[in-house]
Design a protein around this motif. Structure first.
Motif, short mmCIF file in Angstrom:
data_model
loop_
_atom_site.label_atom_id
_atom_site.label_comp_id
_atom_site.label_asym_id
_atom_site.label_seq_id
_atom_site.Cartn_x
_atom_site.Cartn_y
_atom_site.Cartn_z
N LEU A 31 8.20 -5.82 -1.57
CA LEU A 31 8.96 -5.38 -0.39
C LEU A 31 9.89 -4.32 -0.70
N ALA A 32 10.56 -4.21 -1.89
CA ALA A 32 11.08 -3.18 -2.50
C ALA A 32 10.42 -1.60 -2.25
N ILE A 33 9.04 -1.89 -2.79
CA ILE A 33 8.49 -0.82 -2.42
C ILE A 33 8.29 -0.19 -0.92
N LEU A 34 7.99 -1.12 -0.08
CA LEU A 34 8.07 -0.57 1.29
C LEU A 34 9.39 -0.09 1.71
N ARG A 35 10.40 -0.83 1.30
CA ARG A 35 11.93 -0.43 1.72
C ARG A 35 12.28 0.94 1.20
N ALA A 36 11.49 1.47 0.09
CA ALA A 36 11.70 2.55 -0.30
C ALA A 36 11.42 4.02 0.69
N PHE A 37 10.72 3.95 1.48
CA PHE A 37 10.11 4.67 2.35
C PHE A 37 11.25 5.19 3.51
N ARG A 38 11.30 6.46 3.91
CA ARG A 38 12.24 6.77 4.70
C ARG A 38 11.66 7.64 5.72
N ALA A 39 12.26 7.72 7.14
CA ALA A 39 11.73 8.26 8.06
C ALA A 39 11.15 9.54 7.90
N SER A 40 12.01 10.56 7.20
CA SER A 40 11.51 11.85 6.92
C SER A 40 10.67 12.19 5.69
N ASP A 41 10.14 10.90 5.02
CA ASP A 41 9.22 11.20 3.93
C ASP A 41 7.80 11.44 4.35
N SER A 42 7.19 12.57 3.91
CA SER A 42 5.82 12.90 3.97
C SER A 42 4.98 12.26 2.93
N GLY A 43 5.37 11.16 2.35
CA GLY A 43 4.72 10.62 1.46
C GLY A 43 5.54 10.41 0.10
N LEU A 44 5.12 9.55 -0.63
CA LEU A 44 5.88 9.38 -2.21
C LEU A 44 4.84 9.25 -3.26
N THR A 45 5.21 9.66 -4.30
CA THR A 45 4.48 9.64 -5.39
C THR A 45 4.82 8.49 -6.17
N HIS A 46 3.93 8.01 -7.24
CA HIS A 46 4.49 6.65 -7.85
C HIS A 46 5.74 6.92 -8.76
N ALA A 47 5.95 8.28 -9.16
CA ALA A 47 7.46 8.56 -9.85
C ALA A 47 8.36 8.25 -9.05
N GLN A 48 8.34 8.90 -7.77
CA GLN A 48 9.51 8.82 -6.49
C GLN A 48 9.64 7.33 -6.30
N ILE A 49 8.67 6.37 -6.03
CA ILE A 49 8.83 4.97 -5.84
C ILE A 49 9.51 4.45 -6.90
N LEU A 81 0.27 0.04 2.64
CA LEU A 81 0.21 1.43 2.19
C LEU A 81 -1.18 1.94 2.47
N SER A 82 -0.98 3.44 2.55
CA SER A 82 -2.29 4.19 2.52
C SER A 82 -2.26 5.33 1.58
N HIS A 83 -3.40 5.66 1.14
CA HIS A 83 -3.39 6.63 -0.02
C HIS A 83 -4.72 7.32 0.12
N GLY A 84 -4.61 8.56 0.33
CA GLY A 84 -5.90 9.51 0.38
C GLY A 84 -6.74 9.66 -0.63
N GLY A 85 -6.36 9.43 -1.69
CA GLY A 85 -7.29 9.66 -2.91
C GLY A 85 -6.40 10.30 -4.20
N ARG A 86 -7.11 10.79 -5.04
CA ARG A 86 -6.47 11.23 -6.20
C ARG A 86 -5.42 12.29 -5.99
N ASN A 87 -4.27 12.16 -6.62
CA ASN A 87 -3.39 13.12 -6.16
C ASN A 87 -2.48 13.23 -5.14
N ASP A 88 -2.82 12.10 -4.11
CA ASP A 88 -2.49 12.04 -2.76
C ASP A 88 -1.19 11.31 -3.00
#
Length: 258
Positions: free
Chosen positions: A18-36, A60-67
């Motif tokens: 749940l902490a991971i889901l709460r890390a997202f903000r409205a203005s985010d265009s996606g987060l990397t593992h490092a940002q999470i 969560l959704s993830h388009g693939g490598r480096n996404d």
């Protein structure tokens, strides 16, 4: 913060997810593992395992490598259900936008999130420039007017669950005094968490959450000095919340404190 606890009933793995889901903000265009990992304080290997699971479940959704990771359809559907259940936000939306326009402040509703206050809805004035904080943004409990309004109107049991130290108790006492005297609360100069923001708040008891939330108006100090808080914006916000209480049949948050 990982949410770890020694309580045997507490599911640490669920809390971390749940902490991971709460890390997202409205203005985010996606987060990397490092940002999470940076936002949650969780180790990167833990983040990797949890994001995989959340992707498999559709949260969560993830388009693939480096996404980058983005909130998935399951999370969006859950948020939509929650938004419908909390109907007081829709009831007050027009009034909060009008208050933002009339006062040139950012108006918002914030809820307690552990030892932070999290913004759940914001309204920006249409014809004035002011501070901009987005839904999902978290601010300190101590030092914010939102935090002051909420802790001052918490029941004794819930307040003690915060394991308050002396500074929290002083903060609560100041907020309670202000709410009794004037019906709104604001952190005094020298105690505010940020010198670039002045704000005033009024608590509203949200039965959906079982505790008070904060209705707040804020701006930069030169646009919202203490004198304007006391004479104009605070009273206007207080009347807005009182009108909402009458409309929803709720009693004032402070009356539920004991």
């Amino acid at each position: 913060m990982s949410g770890d606890t020694t309580d045997r009933k507490f599911a640490n793995t669920l809390a971390r997810g749940l902490a991971i889901l709460r890390a997202f903000r409205a203005s985010d265009s996606g987060l990397t593992h490092a940002q999470i990992a940076d936002r949650t304080g969780l180790p990167k290997p833990t983040v990797s395992r949890l994001t995989y699971t959340l992707c498999e479940l559709g949260y969560l959704s993830h388009g693939g490598r480096n996404d980058r990771f983005r909130l998935g359809p399951s999370a969006i559907a859950l948020g939509s259900v929650a938004a419908v259940a909390v109907n007081f936000l829709d009831l007050v939306s027009d009034a909060m936008q009008q208050l933002a326009d009339d006062t040139g402040t950012l108006t918002l509703v914030a809820v307690r999130d552990a030892e932070k206050m999290m913004l759940v809805r914001t309204w920006r004035p249409q014809n004035a420039s002011t501070i901009w904080l987005e839904p999902g943004h978290r601010i300190p409990l101590i030092g914010s007017s939102s935090g002051m309004a909420v802790v001052a109107s918490l029941s004794e049991e819930r307040f003690e669950q915060l394991t308050p130290e002396a500074d929290m108790r002083r903060f609560q006492a100041e907020g309670y005094s202000q709410l009794i005297e004037q019906g709104f609360a604001y952190a005094l100069e020298g105690t505010r968490y940020a010198s670039t923001i002045n704000a005033v708040s009024v608590p509203y008891f949200a039965e959906e959450f079982g505790e008070p939330v904060s209705f707040t108006a804020g701006a930069m100090p030169h646009d919202l000095p203490d004198s304007r808080i006391v004479q104009e914006v605070g009273p206007a916000l207080r009347e807005l919340v009182r009108a909402l209480e009458q409309r929803t049949g709720r009693t004032p948050a402070l009356s539920r404190r004991d």
